[in-house]
Design a protein around this motif. Structure first.
Motif: not given
Ligand code: MG
Ligand code: C2E
Ligand code: MG
Ligand code: MG
Length: 282
Positions: A58-60, A119-121, A151-153, A180-182, A201-203
């Motif tokens: 789950a993404e917060a 969790v987004n950082l 951790l998403e950056v 790596i987000d986006d 990698l988050k596309i």
């Molecule tokens: Mg994110």
């Protein structure tokens, strides 16, 4: 001309600019206390294994229930929190909430397929000299296995930020995974990617939106998935809204999916219900 020229000053005086700045200042001021007043909360959007649609993480995602402006999205206040520095405290609060909640999610899922949390950082958090210590302390306090945290950056947090990369490397050495987000929307060079401490990698959803059953529509998404495979990284596609997109992503070899097709960001109790359903389904 000056502001005092009144109605004749239309070329100089732009009231919308002033309003926007005034608005920012007001939000920035009240954001400091929002956490203590209990106005912030966290929603959880499931990430599913694309092979069977089972929720594996789950993404917060933070929300601000503002007393007069209503529910604010993070795009409306995270940039302000970054500028004011409030993100440091807010970001650690989100992490602690998410890891406490993870314990509850895990108690509703079989141990063979434990839940993970993302969790987004923000870039600013990565620059804090105590970030590694702070994250490890929260893992410890909540009794979390670091392998269950992602951790998403964003790429921009990684470009030219040597101290941030060192922090990520240290966190990764403790078993935390880095996404790596986006991905694909930033400016980091591909050569750079091979040297970064990265696992996932988050596309970006703009590429997922282009999937329409044609090779052209799939070109960027396919290239990112192949790149990830060569580098032994896993892939998450964000913003999946249609069954066709999910099918195409699965065929392209994408591991994990996230998007309104599966679920919107949910209150923790709603996601718990979804988990209970998922592992009791025939
Ligand atoms: Mg994110
Ligand atoms: P993100 O990390 O890329 O998160 C995904 C965003 O896409 C979320 O927006 C989510 O609600 C939205 N989304 C998910 N599925 C779909 C879909 O199928 N279609 C569409 N159109 N959108 C979808 P949200 O919750 O508004 O968050 C926006 C951004 O705010 C996040 O983008 C992230 O960059 C930032 N953010 C959210 N929570 C936090 C936080 O706790 N800390 C930091 N630093 N940033 C946060
Ligand atoms: Mg994203
Ligand atoms: Mg995004």
């Amino acid at each position: 001309h000056s502001k005092r020229a009144g109605t004749h000053a239309y070329t100089v005086y732009d009231p919308t600019m002033v309003d926007r700045r005034g608005e920012d200042a007001a939000l920035s001021g009240s954001l400091d206390g929002a956490l203590d007043r209990g106005e912030l909360h966290v929603l959880y959007q499931p990430l599913v294994d694309l092979s069977d649609e089972y929720p594996t993480a789950a993404e917060a995602l933070i929300r601000w229930q503002h007393p007069t402006k209503g529910l604010l999205s993070p795009t409306q206040f995270i940039p302000i929190a970054e500028r004011s520095g409030a993100i440091t405290r807010i970001g650690l609060w989100v992490l602690e909430q998410a890891l406490q909640q993870l314990q509850i999610f895990q108690s509703h899922a079989p141990a063979s397929r434990p839940m993970h949390v993302s969790v987004n950082l923000s870039p600013r958090q990565l620059q804090e000299p105590t970030i590694v210590h702070d994250v490890l302390a929260i893992l410890e306090r909540t009794g979390t296995d670091p392998r269950h945290l992602v951790l998403e950056v964003t790429e921009s947090a990684l470009v030219d930020e040597t101290s941030g990369i060192a922090a990520l490397r240290a966190l990764r050495e403790h078993g935390i995974r880095i996404a790596i987000d986006d991905f694909g929307t930033g400016y980091s060079s591909l050569q750079y990617l091979t040297r970064l401490p990265v696992d996932i990698l988050k596309i970006d959803r703009s590429f997922v939106a282009e999937l329409n059953g044609t090779p052209e529509g799939a070109s960027v998404t396919e290239a990112i998935i192949r790149l990830a495979q060569v580098l032994h990284l896993s892939t998450v596609a964000e913003g999946i809204e249609t069954p066709q997109q999910a099918t195409e992503l699965k065929q392209l070899g994408c591991d994990t999916g996230q998007g309104y097709l599966f679920a919107k960001p949910l209150a923790a109790t709603e996601l718990t219900k979804m988990l209970t359903k998922a592992h009791t389904r025939p």
